[in-house]
Motif scaffolding. Structure first.
Motif, short mmCIF file in Angstrom:
data_model
loop_
_atom_site.label_atom_id
_atom_site.label_comp_id
_atom_site.label_asym_id
_atom_site.label_seq_id
_atom_site.Cartn_x
_atom_site.Cartn_y
_atom_site.Cartn_z
N VAL A 58 0.84 -1.20 0.00
CA VAL A 58 0.00 0.00 0.00
C VAL A 58 0.88 1.25 0.00
O VAL A 58 0.62 2.20 -0.75
N VAL A 59 1.93 1.27 0.82
CA VAL A 59 2.84 2.41 0.86
C VAL A 59 3.49 2.62 -0.51
O VAL A 59 3.60 3.75 -0.98
N LEU A 60 3.90 1.56 -1.15
CA LEU A 60 4.54 1.69 -2.46
C LEU A 60 3.59 2.27 -3.51
O LEU A 60 3.99 3.05 -4.36
N VAL A 61 2.31 1.90 -3.44
CA VAL A 61 1.33 2.38 -4.40
C VAL A 61 0.90 3.81 -4.08
O VAL A 61 0.76 4.64 -4.98
N ILE A 62 0.70 4.12 -2.81
CA ILE A 62 0.16 5.41 -2.39
C ILE A 62 1.22 6.51 -2.36
O ILE A 62 0.90 7.69 -2.52
N ALA A 63 2.48 6.17 -2.18
CA ALA A 63 3.54 7.17 -2.02
C ALA A 63 3.60 8.18 -3.17
O ALA A 63 3.70 9.39 -2.91
N PRO A 64 3.54 7.78 -4.44
CA PRO A 64 3.60 8.79 -5.51
C PRO A 64 2.44 9.78 -5.46
O PRO A 64 2.63 10.98 -5.68
N PHE A 65 1.24 9.31 -5.16
CA PHE A 65 0.09 10.20 -5.04
C PHE A 65 0.27 11.16 -3.87
O PHE A 65 -0.04 12.34 -3.97
N THR A 66 0.78 10.63 -2.76
CA THR A 66 1.00 11.46 -1.58
C THR A 66 2.03 12.54 -1.86
O THR A 66 1.85 13.70 -1.46
N ARG A 67 3.10 12.20 -2.57
CA ARG A 67 4.12 13.20 -2.92
C ARG A 67 3.52 14.33 -3.76
O ARG A 67 3.82 15.49 -3.55
N ARG A 68 2.66 13.96 -4.71
CA ARG A 68 2.02 14.99 -5.55
C ARG A 68 1.10 15.89 -4.74
O ARG A 68 1.07 17.10 -4.95
N ILE A 69 0.37 15.32 -3.82
CA ILE A 69 -0.51 16.13 -2.96
C ILE A 69 0.32 17.08 -2.11
O ILE A 69 0.01 18.27 -2.00
N VAL A 70 1.40 16.59 -1.53
CA VAL A 70 2.27 17.43 -0.71
C VAL A 70 2.89 18.54 -1.55
O VAL A 70 2.94 19.70 -1.11
N GLN A 71 3.31 18.23 -2.76
CA GLN A 71 3.89 19.27 -3.63
C GLN A 71 2.89 20.37 -3.93
O GLN A 71 3.26 21.54 -4.05
N ARG A 72 1.62 20.03 -4.06
CA ARG A 72 0.59 21.04 -4.32
C ARG A 72 0.28 21.87 -3.09
O ARG A 72 -0.14 23.02 -3.22
N LEU A 73 0.46 21.30 -1.91
CA LEU A 73 0.13 22.01 -0.67
C LEU A 73 1.27 22.86 -0.13
O LEU A 73 1.04 23.79 0.65
N VAL A 74 2.49 22.56 -0.52
CA VAL A 74 3.67 23.24 0.01
C VAL A 74 4.19 24.24 -1.02
O VAL A 74 4.31 23.93 -2.20
N ALA A 75 4.51 25.45 -0.53
CA ALA A 75 5.06 26.47 -1.42
C ALA A 75 6.44 26.02 -1.86
O ALA A 75 7.24 25.52 -1.07
N SER A 76 6.73 26.24 -3.14
CA SER A 76 8.07 25.88 -3.63
C SER A 76 9.08 26.91 -3.14
O SER A 76 8.76 28.07 -2.94
N ALA A 77 10.29 26.45 -2.97
CA ALA A 77 11.36 27.32 -2.49
C ALA A 77 11.69 28.35 -3.57
O ALA A 77 11.68 28.04 -4.76
N PRO A 78 11.98 29.59 -3.17
CA PRO A 78 12.34 30.60 -4.17
C PRO A 78 13.67 30.22 -4.84
O PRO A 78 14.54 29.63 -4.22
N GLN A 79 13.76 30.55 -6.11
CA GLN A 79 14.98 30.24 -6.86
C GLN A 79 16.09 31.18 -6.43
O GLN A 79 15.88 32.36 -6.21
N ALA A 80 17.28 30.62 -6.30
CA ALA A 80 18.45 31.43 -5.89
C ALA A 80 18.85 32.37 -7.02
O ALA A 80 18.82 31.99 -8.19
N GLN A 81 19.18 33.57 -6.66
CA GLN A 81 19.65 34.57 -7.64
C GLN A 81 21.11 34.32 -7.94
O GLN A 81 21.92 34.12 -7.05
N ARG A 82 21.49 34.39 -9.22
CA ARG A 82 22.90 34.19 -9.59
C ARG A 82 23.49 35.47 -10.04
O ARG A 82 22.98 36.36 -10.51
#
Length: 82
Positions: A58-82
């Motif tokens: 179950v963990v192996l099947v559900i993990a990819p879906f869970t990662r996608r949900i977390v990515q949608r809920l968490v703000a992405s880190a700002p890109q570093a200025q070069r």
């Protein structure tokens, strides 16, 4: 000690996580259902192994879906200025 190749990291993570979580949850459930009797450990081990057999795939099947949900809920880190 020989290390496992990195490509197996997600499966190993799932194996360890599902094993630990099913161990804790089955222990609590078994204790609540049977109490601290003489056969508690036998009951717990049986319940844990059955729970782990279900939890790992179950963990192996559900993990990819869970990662996608977390990515949608968490703000992405700002890109570093070069």
């Amino acid at each position: 000690m020989k290390k496992i190749p990195a490509r197996f990291a997600p499966a190993l993570f799932g194996l360890i996580l599902s094993g630990l979580m099913s161990w804790v949850v089955s222990g609590i459930s078994t204790f609540r259902a049977s109490g601290p009797g003489a056969h508690f450990l036998d009951l717990w081990i049986g319940a844990w192994l059955m729970a782990w057999l279900v939890a790992f795939p179950v963990v192996l099947v559900i993990a990819p879906f869970t990662r996608r949900i977390v990515q949608r809920l968490v703000a992405s880190a700002p890109q570093a200025q070069r």
